[in-house]
Design an enzyme around this catalytic site. Structure first.
Site, PDB file in Angstrom:
ATOM      1  N   CYS A   2       8.708  11.899   0.003  1.00 31.65           N
ATOM      2  CA  CYS A   2       8.792  11.991  -1.442  1.00 31.65           C
ATOM      3  C   CYS A   2      10.115  11.387  -1.854  1.00 31.65           C
ATOM      4  O   CYS A   2      10.955  11.081  -1.010  1.00 31.65           O
ATOM      5  CB  CYS A   2       8.778  13.459  -1.864  1.00 31.65           C
ATOM      6  SG  CYS A   2       7.380  14.371  -1.172  1.00 31.65           S
ATOM      7  N   ARG A  27       8.223   5.772  -2.853  1.00 29.89           N
ATOM      8  CA  ARG A  27       8.203   6.754  -1.760  1.00 29.89           C
ATOM      9  C   ARG A  27       7.003   7.704  -1.842  1.00 29.89           C
ATOM     10  O   ARG A  27       6.699   8.414  -0.882  1.00 29.89           O
ATOM     11  CB  ARG A  27       9.493   7.576  -1.756  1.00 29.89           C
ATOM     12  CG  ARG A  27      10.744   6.755  -1.575  1.00 29.89           C
ATOM     13  CD  ARG A  27      11.970   7.633  -1.654  1.00 29.89           C
ATOM     14  NE  ARG A  27      12.018   8.568  -0.558  1.00 29.89           N
ATOM     15  CZ  ARG A  27      12.583   8.329   0.609  1.00 29.89           C
ATOM     16  NH1 ARG A  27      13.144   7.156   0.832  1.00 29.89           N
ATOM     17  NH2 ARG A  27      12.591   9.244   1.558  1.00 29.89           N
ATOM     18  N   TRP A  73       4.521  12.577  -2.399  1.00 27.80           N
ATOM     19  CA  TRP A  73       3.449  12.072  -1.542  1.00 27.80           C
ATOM     20  C   TRP A  73       2.984  13.282  -0.750  1.00 27.80           C
ATOM     21  O   TRP A  73       3.700  13.780   0.124  1.00 27.80           O
ATOM     22  CB  TRP A  73       3.986  10.980  -0.623  1.00 27.80           C
ATOM     23  CG  TRP A  73       2.938  10.294   0.196  1.00 27.80           C
ATOM     24  CD1 TRP A  73       2.142   9.265  -0.189  1.00 27.80           C
ATOM     25  CD2 TRP A  73       2.582  10.564   1.561  1.00 27.80           C
ATOM     26  NE1 TRP A  73       1.313   8.879   0.847  1.00 27.80           N
ATOM     27  CE2 TRP A  73       1.566   9.660   1.932  1.00 27.80           C
ATOM     28  CE3 TRP A  73       3.025  11.491   2.510  1.00 27.80           C
ATOM     29  CZ2 TRP A  73       0.991   9.655   3.193  1.00 27.80           C
ATOM     30  CZ3 TRP A  73       2.447  11.497   3.774  1.00 27.80           C
ATOM     31  CH2 TRP A  73       1.434  10.563   4.100  1.00 27.80           C
ATOM     32  N   ASN A  99      12.053  16.950   0.036  1.00 24.88           N
ATOM     33  CA  ASN A  99      11.371  15.857   0.742  1.00 24.88           C
ATOM     34  C   ASN A  99      11.421  16.190   2.224  1.00 24.88           C
ATOM     35  O   ASN A  99      12.510  16.379   2.777  1.00 24.88           O
ATOM     36  CB  ASN A  99      12.101  14.531   0.469  1.00 24.88           C
ATOM     37  CG  ASN A  99      11.615  13.409   1.381  1.00 24.88           C
ATOM     38  OD1 ASN A  99      10.460  13.373   1.743  1.00 24.88           O
ATOM     39  ND2 ASN A  99      12.513  12.505   1.733  1.00 24.88           N
ATOM     40  N   GLY A 100      10.267  16.286   2.858  1.00 26.06           N
ATOM     41  CA  GLY A 100      10.250  16.620   4.290  1.00 26.06           C
ATOM     42  C   GLY A 100       9.102  17.567   4.575  1.00 26.06           C
ATOM     43  O   GLY A 100       8.194  17.735   3.751  1.00 26.06           O
ATOM     44  N   GLU A 485      -0.530  -9.109  11.430  1.00 28.28           N
ATOM     45  CA  GLU A 485       0.225  -8.826  10.215  1.00 28.28           C
ATOM     46  C   GLU A 485      -0.575  -9.263   8.979  1.00 28.28           C
ATOM     47  O   GLU A 485      -0.591  -8.550   7.972  1.00 28.28           O
ATOM     48  CB  GLU A 485       1.599  -9.515  10.289  1.00 28.28           C
ATOM     49  CG  GLU A 485       2.482  -9.375   9.068  1.00 28.28           C
ATOM     50  CD  GLU A 485       2.780  -7.943   8.651  1.00 28.28           C
ATOM     51  OE1 GLU A 485       2.467  -6.991   9.400  1.00 28.28           O
ATOM     52  OE2 GLU A 485       3.314  -7.769   7.541  1.00 28.28           O
ATOM     53  N   LYS A 489      -1.690  -6.698   5.985  1.00 27.36           N
ATOM     54  CA  LYS A 489      -1.343  -6.928   4.576  1.00 27.36           C
ATOM     55  C   LYS A 489      -2.582  -6.848   3.706  1.00 27.36           C
ATOM     56  O   LYS A 489      -2.568  -6.238   2.652  1.00 27.36           O
ATOM     57  CB  LYS A 489      -0.702  -8.309   4.367  1.00 27.36           C
ATOM     58  CG  LYS A 489       0.733  -8.514   4.778  1.00 27.36           C
ATOM     59  CD  LYS A 489       1.754  -7.736   3.999  1.00 27.36           C
ATOM     60  CE  LYS A 489       1.942  -6.352   4.529  1.00 27.36           C
ATOM     61  NZ  LYS A 489       2.831  -6.113   5.614  1.00 27.36           N
ATOM     62  N   GLU A 492      -4.043  -3.174   3.463  1.00 27.69           N
ATOM     63  CA  GLU A 492      -3.276  -2.136   2.773  1.00 27.69           C
ATOM     64  C   GLU A 492      -3.198  -2.344   1.269  1.00 27.69           C
ATOM     65  O   GLU A 492      -3.087  -1.379   0.533  1.00 27.69           O
ATOM     66  CB  GLU A 492      -1.890  -1.915   3.386  1.00 27.69           C
ATOM     67  CG  GLU A 492      -0.901  -3.009   3.235  1.00 27.69           C
ATOM     68  CD  GLU A 492       0.435  -2.666   3.888  1.00 27.69           C
ATOM     69  OE1 GLU A 492       0.791  -1.500   3.994  1.00 27.69           O
ATOM     70  OE2 GLU A 492       1.124  -3.621   4.287  1.00 27.69           O
ATOM     71  N   HIS A 508     -15.237 -10.773  23.135  1.00 25.86           N
ATOM     72  CA  HIS A 508     -15.482  -9.506  23.851  1.00 25.86           C
ATOM     73  C   HIS A 508     -15.891  -8.388  22.891  1.00 25.86           C
ATOM     74  O   HIS A 508     -15.780  -7.217  23.226  1.00 25.86           O
ATOM     75  CB  HIS A 508     -14.229  -9.108  24.630  1.00 25.86           C
ATOM     76  CG  HIS A 508     -13.845 -10.118  25.663  1.00 25.86           C
ATOM     77  ND1 HIS A 508     -14.558 -10.295  26.825  1.00 25.86           N
ATOM     78  CD2 HIS A 508     -12.860 -11.049  25.689  1.00 25.86           C
ATOM     79  CE1 HIS A 508     -14.021 -11.268  27.537  1.00 25.86           C
ATOM     80  NE2 HIS A 508     -12.983 -11.744  26.856  1.00 25.86           N
ATOM     81  N   LYS A 607       6.235   4.065   1.010  1.00 22.48           N
ATOM     82  CA  LYS A 607       7.100   3.061   1.611  1.00 22.48           C
ATOM     83  C   LYS A 607       7.706   3.520   2.934  1.00 22.48           C
ATOM     84  O   LYS A 607       7.752   2.775   3.899  1.00 22.48           O
ATOM     85  CB  LYS A 607       8.202   2.692   0.611  1.00 22.48           C
ATOM     86  CG  LYS A 607       9.091   1.545   1.057  1.00 22.48           C
ATOM     87  CD  LYS A 607       8.324   0.243   1.089  1.00 22.48           C
ATOM     88  CE  LYS A 607       9.166  -0.908   1.605  1.00 22.48           C
ATOM     89  NZ  LYS A 607       8.308  -2.012   2.062  1.00 22.48           N
TER      90      LYS A 607
HETATM   91  O1  M6R Z   1      10.229   1.437   7.371  1.00 20.95           O
HETATM   92  P1  M6R Z   1       9.505   1.032   8.632  1.00 20.95           P
HETATM   93  O2  M6R Z   1       9.661  -0.409   8.916  1.00 20.95           O
HETATM   94  O3  M6R Z   1       9.844   1.887   9.800  1.00 20.95           O
HETATM   95  O4  M6R Z   1       7.984   1.292   8.280  1.00 20.95           O
HETATM   96  C1  M6R Z   1       7.000   1.114   9.238  1.00 20.95           C
HETATM   97  C2  M6R Z   1       5.629   1.083   8.593  1.00 20.95           C
HETATM   98  O5  M6R Z   1       5.366   2.292   7.933  1.00 20.95           O
HETATM   99  C3  M6R Z   1       5.499  -0.055   7.579  1.00 20.95           C
HETATM  100  O6  M6R Z   1       5.782  -1.294   8.162  1.00 20.95           O
HETATM  101  C4  M6R Z   1       4.080  -0.095   6.997  1.00 20.95           C
HETATM  102  O7  M6R Z   1       3.164  -0.448   7.972  1.00 20.95           O
HETATM  103  C5  M6R Z   1       4.042  -1.043   5.806  1.00 20.95           C
HETATM  104  N1  M6R Z   1       3.356  -0.447   4.708  1.00 20.95           N
HETATM  105  C6  M6R Z   1       3.395  -2.334   6.123  1.00 20.95           C
HETATM  106  O8  M6R Z   1       3.345  -3.188   5.030  1.00 20.95           O
END
Ligand code: M6R
Length: 612
Positions: A2, A27, A73, A99-100, A485, A489, A492, A508, A607
């Site tokens: 959060c 966040r 969150w 937060n936690g 990657e 992208k 998500e 496979h 994030k």
């Molecule tokens: O802050 P971090 O790089 O440790 O985060 C890792 C993942 O949570 C982050 O890369 C996530 O997969 C992103 N939303 C990808 O775009």
């Protein structure tokens, strides 16, 4: 995870809190709330985004120069008005944001219920404010001591801020394993999960350490005590961040701004570290461990999500150029599978936010086993940056879009420099080749600039594929992590199902999915495996799949076979991930925009993932 923000001073707290919540919304964004101290304790909270909270408080009493605010969150308890923060103590005199995760909250809650306490929410957080009030009433200690005693009882991760009607000129903040930074202004204090809500008011900040409690009082110096009740001298740092980095700068979304920032962010990652003319690559942050890195027999890279993909590129680079044995681990798997870690191992933790709980836990595990831990983080002063023995910041600047873009290319840039540095010191590449690679690396920002010119063409392609239900991304060698990657992208932010696969693995299993409805993105930039990739494309074509190929400028063989072609500026194979990722970021972006998705705050995501 959060976002939390708090203010104590003489200004009107509300706009500062609201502004802060907007900055921290990346966040978490399923509910939001705030509490202000004026004649009374005013608490407003609602399900939804920060804008919903703003609408909800409109016309209500928002006076006061002390307040706390939260964007959530959800972890424990669904996102609704009751579970939103702040949580209020049983008497209604105190409010808390958190937060936690409190791991022993069930036990603590049962204890409190047994003693007659009633709970309103289904969160783990509410036990904290009950405990604090319990200590204040029954042990008759001041607020800061009650917070200390309460936090001594909880197990888990927390960043909290508490205010009380009875102490209207005081804020108490505490942290363990969740980030918290205190901004020190002129007769005022700010507290936040990261410095973005603070930077426009002051550059003087103190990052709290684990188990520290900050006592903030009007017209008093900042005091810090630990959970063990020891006094600490605050270490004030200067923020190197400016406001324009936190704004969209004319772009419709942060993600697009961050994609377009990549020539600049890669240059910033290289700055002061690479001098191609003199044949120098120098990573100052890890200088004390340079020799250890050069001598390492094994490097273990731990990361999650996009950072894990960067780690995969790192593996290819380090093995290929520096001839060192590398393992790339999902931090969440690594920490739970009793991995073999030796004192001679170097563990590289990669994280944009520097707060990812699984990566942090993996670091702790590796540390216990005596390994040397190096970090590649973007957020300065973050938990991972502080938990590692040394590291290199990526200097990409704040990344606000939830989908990571410029952080990825910055991480790969650092890993490339690391591989080159080791290779040169170990002598695993010839000096002339070393110079060649340095020269080419220096040109990457301008090649990324060129790749960004493809934006209009990619937008047109997005129009064609915006309604697809599935996508397959294929690549071999250095292109495989790029394919992974690209798929991440897309899924998500557009919610289209996408898989990234090593091109040869397709036969496979995934080949069964291919029909005339399936767009297959092939990253076909490899020189060495070119013919093999051509065969993979033929295999897709034979099953009527639609090929979108990423090729090097001037390529005709793949281009003739593919249905759609994206031509990339040519570069060294090992550096191609830095260029080839960019059009895939743009493709996802445009498809998601056309599908009406929330680009910067995709559903269910946040994030930084500070929960396991
Ligand atoms: O802050 P971090 O790089 O440790 O985060 C890792 C993942 O949570 C982050 O890369 C996530 O997969 C992103 N939303 C990808 O775009």
């Amino acid at each position: 995870m959060c976002g939390i923000v708090a203010y104590l001073g003489r200004r009107h707290a509300y706009p500062i809190l609201m502004n802060g919540l907007y900055r921290l919304e990346y966040r978490g964004y399923d509910s939001a709330g705030l509490a202000l101290l004026n004649d009374d304790l005013q608490v407003y909270k609602t399900k939804g985004k920060v804008s919903d909270l703003e609408a909800f408080v409109s016309g209500k009493n928002i006076s006061g120069s002390v307040g706390i605010a939260h964007t959530r969150w959800a972890t424990h308890g669904e996102p609704n008005n009751i579970n939103a923060h702040p949580h209020v103590s049983p008497s209604g005199n105190m409010a808390l944001i958190h937060n936690g995760i409190i791991e022993n909250y069930v036990y603590l809650k049962e204890e409190l219920i047994r003693r007659g306490y009633k709970f309103r929410s289904s969160t783990d957080t509410e036990v904290i404010i009950h405990l604090i009030e319990d200590f204040m009433v029954n042990v008759e200690v001041p607020l800061e001591e009650a917070v200390r005693m309460a936090m001594d009882m909880v197990i888990g991760a927390y960043a909290i801020v508490v205010i009380s009607k009875h102490d209207p000129h005081k804020l108490i903040a505490a942290r363990k394993a969740s980030p918290l930074v205190v901004g020190i202004g002129d007769g005022e204090f700010f507290v936040a999960s990261d410095p973005t809500p603070i930077v426009e008011y002051t550059k003087n900040v103190v990052y709290l350490d684990d188990e520290e409690i900050a006592i903030l009082e009007l017209d008093q110096e900042l005091k810090i005590r630990t959970i063990r009740n020891q006094e600490k001298v605050p270490y004030v740092e200067k923020l190197e961040m400016n406001l324009s980095q936190l704004e969209k700068g004319g772009f419709p979304h942060f993600m697009l701004k961050e994609i377009f920032e990549q020539p600049r962010s890669i240059r910033d990652s290289l700055r002061g570290r690479l001098n191609a003319a003199q044949g120098v690559v120098y990573l100052g942050g890890i200088r004390d461990f340079e020799q250890k890195l050069v001598n390492a027999e094994r490097i273990i890279i731990v990361a999650c999500g996009t950072s894990w993909h960067a780690g995969l590129v790192g593996e290819y680079l380090l093995e290929d150029i520096a001839r060192v044995n590398v393992e790339v681990e999902y931090a969440s798997e690594f920490r739970y599978r009793n991995p073999i870690i030796c004192e001679k191992d170097i563990v590289i933790a990669i994280s944009q936010s520097g707060e990812t709980a699984d990566t942090l836990a993996a670091i702790e595990l590796a540390k216990q086993k005596g390994a040397t831990i190096l970090g590649i983080c973007n957020v300065v002063g973050s938990s991972i940056a502080r938990a590692t023995h040394a590291g290199s910041y990526t200097h990409a600047g704040p990344e606000i879009g939830v989908a990571s873009t410029k952080a990825f290319t910055a991480q790969v840039t650092i890993l490339t420099m690391m591989a080159l540095m080791i290779a040169d010191k170990k002598g695993t590449i010839r000096r002339s080749r070393f110079h060649q690679l340095l020269n080419e690396l220096e040109k990457i920002p301008s090649k990324v600039e060129k790749a960004l010119l493809l934006n209009d063409k990619i937008r047109e392609m997005a129009e064609i594929f915006k309604s697809a239900s599935n996508f397959l991304y294929l690549g071999r060698g250095y292109s495989f992590p790029v394919a992974m990657e690209g798929a991440l992208k897309l899924k998500e932010i557009s919610y289209i199902h996408a898989e990234g696969y090593p091109a040869a693995e397709m036969k496979h299993g995934p080949i069964a999915l291919i029909d005339e409805e399936m767009p297959v993105v092939v990253v076909a930039t490899n020189k060495e495996l070119y013919d093999k990739v051509l065969s993979n494309i033929q295999e897709v074509k034979a099953r009527k799949g639609i090929i979108i190929a990423l090729v090097k400028e001037g390529d005709t063989s793949v281009a003739n076979l593919a249905d759609y072609v994206i031509e990339l500026p040519d570069t060294e194979e090992s550096l191609m991930p830095l260029v080839a990722t960019v059009p895939l970021q743009l493709l996802s972006y445009h498809i998601a925009v056309m599908r009406g998705c929330n680009i910067d705050q995709p559903r269910n995501l946040a994030k930084s993932v500070t929960v396991e």
